[in-house]
Design an enzyme around this catalytic site. Structure first.
Site, PDB file in Angstrom:
ATOM      1  N   LYS A 136       0.849  -1.208   0.000  1.00  0.00           N
ATOM      2  CA  LYS A 136       0.000   0.000   0.000  1.00  0.00           C
ATOM      3  C   LYS A 136       0.884   1.257   0.000  1.00  0.00           C
ATOM      4  O   LYS A 136       1.965   1.241  -0.553  1.00  0.00           O
ATOM      5  CB  LYS A 136      -0.987  -0.058   1.163  1.00  0.00           C
ATOM      6  CG  LYS A 136      -1.755  -1.390   1.172  1.00  0.00           C
ATOM      7  CD  LYS A 136      -2.930  -1.413   2.083  1.00  0.00           C
ATOM      8  CE  LYS A 136      -3.624  -2.787   1.962  1.00  0.00           C
ATOM      9  NZ  LYS A 136      -4.842  -2.881   2.744  1.00  0.00           N
ATOM     10  N   GLY A 194      -1.649  -7.380   3.440  1.00  0.00           N
ATOM     11  CA  GLY A 194      -1.315  -5.969   3.601  1.00  0.00           C
ATOM     12  C   GLY A 194      -0.444  -5.759   4.826  1.00  0.00           C
ATOM     13  O   GLY A 194       0.772  -5.958   4.792  1.00  0.00           O
ATOM     14  N   HIS A 245      -8.761  -2.850  -6.262  1.00  0.00           N
ATOM     15  CA  HIS A 245      -8.745  -2.962  -4.798  1.00  0.00           C
ATOM     16  C   HIS A 245      -9.837  -2.071  -4.196  1.00  0.00           C
ATOM     17  O   HIS A 245     -10.091  -0.973  -4.703  1.00  0.00           O
ATOM     18  CB  HIS A 245      -7.366  -2.546  -4.273  1.00  0.00           C
ATOM     19  CG  HIS A 245      -7.136  -2.958  -2.863  1.00  0.00           C
ATOM     20  ND1 HIS A 245      -7.686  -2.274  -1.808  1.00  0.00           N
ATOM     21  CD2 HIS A 245      -6.453  -3.993  -2.338  1.00  0.00           C
ATOM     22  CE1 HIS A 245      -7.318  -2.878  -0.682  1.00  0.00           C
ATOM     23  NE2 HIS A 245      -6.575  -3.921  -0.965  1.00  0.00           N
ATOM     24  N   GLU A 252     -11.593 -10.128  -1.376  1.00  0.00           N
ATOM     25  CA  GLU A 252     -11.221  -9.312  -0.224  1.00  0.00           C
ATOM     26  C   GLU A 252     -12.442  -8.590   0.323  1.00  0.00           C
ATOM     27  O   GLU A 252     -12.730  -7.464  -0.097  1.00  0.00           O
ATOM     28  CB  GLU A 252     -10.200  -8.260  -0.647  1.00  0.00           C
ATOM     29  CG  GLU A 252      -8.910  -8.818  -1.151  1.00  0.00           C
ATOM     30  CD  GLU A 252      -7.787  -7.827  -0.893  1.00  0.00           C
ATOM     31  OE1 GLU A 252      -6.872  -8.196  -0.169  1.00  0.00           O
ATOM     32  OE2 GLU A 252      -7.866  -6.697  -1.364  1.00  0.00           O
TER      33      GLU A 252
HETATM   34  P1  PGA Z   1      -4.625  -6.361   5.189  1.00  0.00           P
HETATM   35  O1  PGA Z   1      -4.763  -5.867   3.684  1.00  0.00           O
HETATM   36  O2  PGA Z   1      -3.875  -7.670   5.162  1.00  0.00           O
HETATM   37  O3  PGA Z   1      -3.855  -5.272   5.890  1.00  0.00           O
HETATM   38  O4  PGA Z   1      -5.996  -6.522   5.722  1.00  0.00           O
HETATM   39  C1  PGA Z   1      -5.085  -6.760   2.662  1.00  0.00           C
HETATM   40  C2  PGA Z   1      -5.243  -6.010   1.367  1.00  0.00           C
HETATM   41  O5  PGA Z   1      -5.926  -4.991   1.356  1.00  0.00           O
HETATM   42  O6  PGA Z   1      -4.652  -6.392   0.356  1.00  0.00           O
END
Ligand code: PGA
Length: 231
Positions: free
Chosen positions: A18, A215, A105, A154
């Site tokens: 990110k 993430g 996303h 997701e």
């Molecule tokens: P996260 O993010 O593992 O911090 O929940 C996953 C993603 O958005 O790819």
């Protein structure tokens, strides 16, 4: 190595960094991975790192110099080809440094108002340049694009904010995966949302789950390695 499974299926682990990290932090991360290279089984998994655009060239260079079997991914791509689109990064530019690209996303949709039409155009651009498209879907009714190569389920509520989130119940994930499996036509299906070292084993038990989009838990090299080394 915590690798007690006898399943030969190759899993995909995508580190979605990110909007995090500076070039020095990337250097530290890759250095750490290199130092622990012998502990990682690169044969039974595909490891993909998705840094910010500004970090892609440096990450590519570091990964290649360290001779790590790690692929790179963009976190996004322009819906347009090269040209007069100030501020955007097109698929040809991403392809110079990466093999994969994440498209659709939920954070792109939520904070940048990306539409399904944008998603479609981005996938088309990425496909035209030979990038492997990881399309994120937010629920079981989301449209899966024909040209997507990998699909990542997701559920937005499961995605962590500042490293904290409520991961989806593995049984619920199995049900959703079974529902969408027909539409997949053999494509890999990943899970993403608060995956961490304490819950990843419960997801690894889901045969149809081909891997993860990670993430928060992918930012620290030790944490990321503790996840990939579960397989
Ligand atoms: P996260 O993010 O593992 O911090 O929940 C996953 C993603 O958005 O790819």
């Amino acid at each position: 190595m915590d690798n007690q499974n006898n399943n030969s299926q190759k899993k995909i682990f995508i580190a979605n960094w990110k909007s995090n990290k500076t070039s020095q932090e990337v250097q530290n991360f890759i250095e750490e991975l290199k130092n622990h290279k012998e502990e990682i089984n690169f044969e039974n998994k595909t490891i993909v790192i998705a840094p910010s655009f500004t970090l892609l060239p440096k990450t590519r260079q570091l990964v290649d110099e360290a001779n790590l079997q790690v692929k790179l991914s963009g976190q996004n791509v322009s819906p347009f080809p090269e040209g007069a689109y100030t501020g955007d990064v097109n698929a040809k530019q991403v392809k110079e440094f990466a093999e994969y690209v994440i498209i659709g996303h939920s954070e792109r949709k939520r904070y940048f108002h990306e539409s399904e039409n944008d998603v479609e155009n981005k996938i088309k651009e990425a496909e035209d340049q030979g990038l492997i498209v990881v399309q994120c879907i937010q629920n079981e009714n989301s449209q899966i694009h024909d040209k997507a190569d990998v699909v990542a389920y997701e559920p937005p509520d499961a995605i962590s904010t500042f490293g904290v989130g409520e991961a989806e119940d593995p049984e619920e994930i199995r049900k959703v995966f079974e529902k969408i499996s027909e539409e997949l036509k053999g494509r890999s299906l990943l899970y993403g949302g608060s995956v961490n070292k304490d819950n990843i084993e419960s997801y690894l038990k889901i045969d149809i789950c081909a891997g993860f989009l990670i993430g928060g838990a992918s930012l620290d090299p030790q944490s990321f390695m503790s996840l990939i080394n579960k397989w």
